[in-house]
Write a protein that holds these residues in place. Sequence first.
Motif, PDB file in Angstrom:
ATOM      1  N   VAL A 147       0.838  -1.206   0.000  1.00  0.00           N
ATOM      2  CA  VAL A 147       0.000   0.000   0.000  1.00  0.00           C
ATOM      3  C   VAL A 147       0.872   1.254   0.000  1.00  0.00           C
ATOM      4  O   VAL A 147       0.647   2.184  -0.777  1.00  0.00           O
ATOM      5  CB  VAL A 147      -0.977  -0.001   1.200  1.00  0.00           C
ATOM      6  CG1 VAL A 147      -1.663   1.338   1.360  1.00  0.00           C
ATOM      7  CG2 VAL A 147      -2.006  -1.111   1.022  1.00  0.00           C
ATOM      8  N   GLY A 148       1.890   1.279   0.854  1.00  0.00           N
ATOM      9  CA  GLY A 148       2.765   2.440   0.927  1.00  0.00           C
ATOM     10  C   GLY A 148       3.523   2.675  -0.362  1.00  0.00           C
ATOM     11  O   GLY A 148       3.599   3.803  -0.859  1.00  0.00           O
ATOM     12  N   PHE A 149       4.075   1.602  -0.935  1.00  0.00           N
ATOM     13  CA  PHE A 149       4.825   1.741  -2.180  1.00  0.00           C
ATOM     14  C   PHE A 149       3.918   2.175  -3.322  1.00  0.00           C
ATOM     15  O   PHE A 149       4.265   3.073  -4.094  1.00  0.00           O
ATOM     16  CB  PHE A 149       5.528   0.425  -2.520  1.00  0.00           C
ATOM     17  CG  PHE A 149       6.493   0.540  -3.663  1.00  0.00           C
ATOM     18  CD1 PHE A 149       7.783   0.985  -3.434  1.00  0.00           C
ATOM     19  CD2 PHE A 149       6.122   0.204  -4.953  1.00  0.00           C
ATOM     20  CE1 PHE A 149       8.683   1.099  -4.485  1.00  0.00           C
ATOM     21  CE2 PHE A 149       7.008   0.315  -6.004  1.00  0.00           C
ATOM     22  CZ  PHE A 149       8.296   0.768  -5.778  1.00  0.00           C
ATOM     23  N   ALA A 150       2.743   1.541  -3.429  1.00  0.00           N
ATOM     24  CA  ALA A 150       1.807   1.899  -4.507  1.00  0.00           C
ATOM     25  C   ALA A 150       1.362   3.350  -4.387  1.00  0.00           C
ATOM     26  O   ALA A 150       1.289   4.074  -5.384  1.00  0.00           O
ATOM     27  CB  ALA A 150       0.607   0.956  -4.483  1.00  0.00           C
ATOM     28  N   THR A 151       1.087   3.790  -3.169  1.00  0.00           N
ATOM     29  CA  THR A 151       0.673   5.177  -2.952  1.00  0.00           C
ATOM     30  C   THR A 151       1.796   6.130  -3.345  1.00  0.00           C
ATOM     31  O   THR A 151       1.561   7.122  -4.048  1.00  0.00           O
ATOM     32  CB  THR A 151       0.282   5.389  -1.479  1.00  0.00           C
ATOM     33  OG1 THR A 151      -0.767   4.482  -1.152  1.00  0.00           O
ATOM     34  CG2 THR A 151      -0.178   6.807  -1.225  1.00  0.00           C
ATOM     35  N   GLY A 152       3.010   5.831  -2.910  1.00  0.00           N
ATOM     36  CA  GLY A 152       4.153   6.677  -3.228  1.00  0.00           C
ATOM     37  C   GLY A 152       4.452   6.721  -4.719  1.00  0.00           C
ATOM     38  O   GLY A 152       4.686   7.786  -5.292  1.00  0.00           O
ATOM     39  N   ALA A 194       1.905   8.725  -6.592  1.00  0.00           N
ATOM     40  CA  ALA A 194       2.063  10.158  -6.363  1.00  0.00           C
ATOM     41  C   ALA A 194       3.283  10.719  -7.093  1.00  0.00           C
ATOM     42  O   ALA A 194       3.226  11.801  -7.669  1.00  0.00           O
ATOM     43  CB  ALA A 194       2.172  10.441  -4.866  1.00  0.00           C
ATOM     44  N   LEU A 195       4.391   9.977  -7.076  1.00  0.00           N
ATOM     45  CA  LEU A 195       5.636  10.474  -7.662  1.00  0.00           C
ATOM     46  C   LEU A 195       5.758  10.226  -9.164  1.00  0.00           C
ATOM     47  O   LEU A 195       6.256  11.079  -9.897  1.00  0.00           O
ATOM     48  CB  LEU A 195       6.838   9.835  -6.947  1.00  0.00           C
ATOM     49  CG  LEU A 195       7.003  10.162  -5.472  1.00  0.00           C
ATOM     50  CD1 LEU A 195       8.106   9.311  -4.860  1.00  0.00           C
ATOM     51  CD2 LEU A 195       7.300  11.646  -5.291  1.00  0.00           C
ATOM     52  N   PHE A 196       5.350   9.058  -9.586  1.00  0.00           N
ATOM     53  CA  PHE A 196       5.506   8.665 -10.990  1.00  0.00           C
ATOM     54  C   PHE A 196       4.222   8.053 -11.547  1.00  0.00           C
ATOM     55  O   PHE A 196       4.201   6.880 -11.923  1.00  0.00           O
ATOM     56  CB  PHE A 196       6.644   7.645 -11.134  1.00  0.00           C
ATOM     57  CG  PHE A 196       7.931   8.075 -10.506  1.00  0.00           C
ATOM     58  CD1 PHE A 196       8.730   9.034 -11.104  1.00  0.00           C
ATOM     59  CD2 PHE A 196       8.340   7.509  -9.306  1.00  0.00           C
ATOM     60  CE1 PHE A 196       9.926   9.417 -10.521  1.00  0.00           C
ATOM     61  CE2 PHE A 196       9.537   7.889  -8.721  1.00  0.00           C
ATOM     62  CZ  PHE A 196      10.329   8.854  -9.329  1.00  0.00           C
ATOM     63  N   PRO A 197       3.146   8.824 -11.623  1.00  0.00           N
ATOM     64  CA  PRO A 197       1.866   8.235 -12.045  1.00  0.00           C
ATOM     65  C   PRO A 197       1.908   7.617 -13.443  1.00  0.00           C
ATOM     66  O   PRO A 197       1.215   6.638 -13.706  1.00  0.00           O
ATOM     67  CB  PRO A 197       0.895   9.408 -11.982  1.00  0.00           C
ATOM     68  CG  PRO A 197       1.729  10.631 -11.933  1.00  0.00           C
ATOM     69  CD  PRO A 197       3.044  10.244 -11.366  1.00  0.00           C
ATOM     70  N   THR A 198       2.726   8.149 -14.310  1.00  0.00           N
ATOM     71  CA  THR A 198       2.806   7.627 -15.673  1.00  0.00           C
ATOM     72  C   THR A 198       3.445   6.239 -15.715  1.00  0.00           C
ATOM     73  O   THR A 198       3.100   5.423 -16.565  1.00  0.00           O
ATOM     74  CB  THR A 198       3.628   8.588 -16.559  1.00  0.00           C
ATOM     75  OG1 THR A 198       3.090   9.903 -16.420  1.00  0.00           O
ATOM     76  CG2 THR A 198       3.585   8.177 -18.009  1.00  0.00           C
ATOM     77  N   TYR A 199       4.371   5.973 -14.797  1.00  0.00           N
ATOM     78  CA  TYR A 199       5.123   4.717 -14.816  1.00  0.00           C
ATOM     79  C   TYR A 199       4.711   3.744 -13.719  1.00  0.00           C
ATOM     80  O   TYR A 199       5.307   2.674 -13.593  1.00  0.00           O
ATOM     81  CB  TYR A 199       6.619   5.004 -14.696  1.00  0.00           C
ATOM     82  CG  TYR A 199       7.117   5.903 -15.796  1.00  0.00           C
ATOM     83  CD1 TYR A 199       7.239   5.432 -17.101  1.00  0.00           C
ATOM     84  CD2 TYR A 199       7.440   7.229 -15.540  1.00  0.00           C
ATOM     85  CE1 TYR A 199       7.676   6.254 -18.114  1.00  0.00           C
ATOM     86  CE2 TYR A 199       7.874   8.067 -16.552  1.00  0.00           C
ATOM     87  CZ  TYR A 199       7.997   7.575 -17.842  1.00  0.00           C
ATOM     88  OH  TYR A 199       8.422   8.397 -18.852  1.00  0.00           O
TER      89      TYR A 199
END
Length: 141
Positions: free
Chosen positions: A31-36, A39-44
């Motif tokens: 959950v934390g990694f997916a959220t981050g 947020a940081l790299f939505p395209t990738y």
Amino acid sequence: MSIKELLFSFQGRVNRKTYWIWNIIYYALIVGFATGINALFPTYAHVILPIFLIVILIPDLAITAKRWHDRNKTSWWLLLNVPLLIGRMTVPMGDPSMADQTTNLQLFSSLAALICGTWILVECGFLKGTKGDNQFGPEPK
């Protein structure tokens, strides 16, 4: 048991407490990694997240194998995870427009994942391990 042995060895046994602690950490990491990443790299995110999931799959399988060993069952029971992985890959993620286009394969894989996941949850999460030593090692403390 060292952290390295716990996360990367498929030998030995772990108790229910260790299994539950790992699962809480595992899902919190996801959950934390997916959220981050979103947020940081939505395209990738759709590329990076599966790579991360593959990386943490090995520790998850190692700990689950040890839990099966505590139940006096072989690591072959890890094959129950296959429908879970297939179910996760066949369900459309993040695209609400695809929700009403569910195929029979997706329904079947979701049902198989539910059945196998429930079995793993009951066996590994709720049932006690073998008392005393078994063929996989000494009883975990």
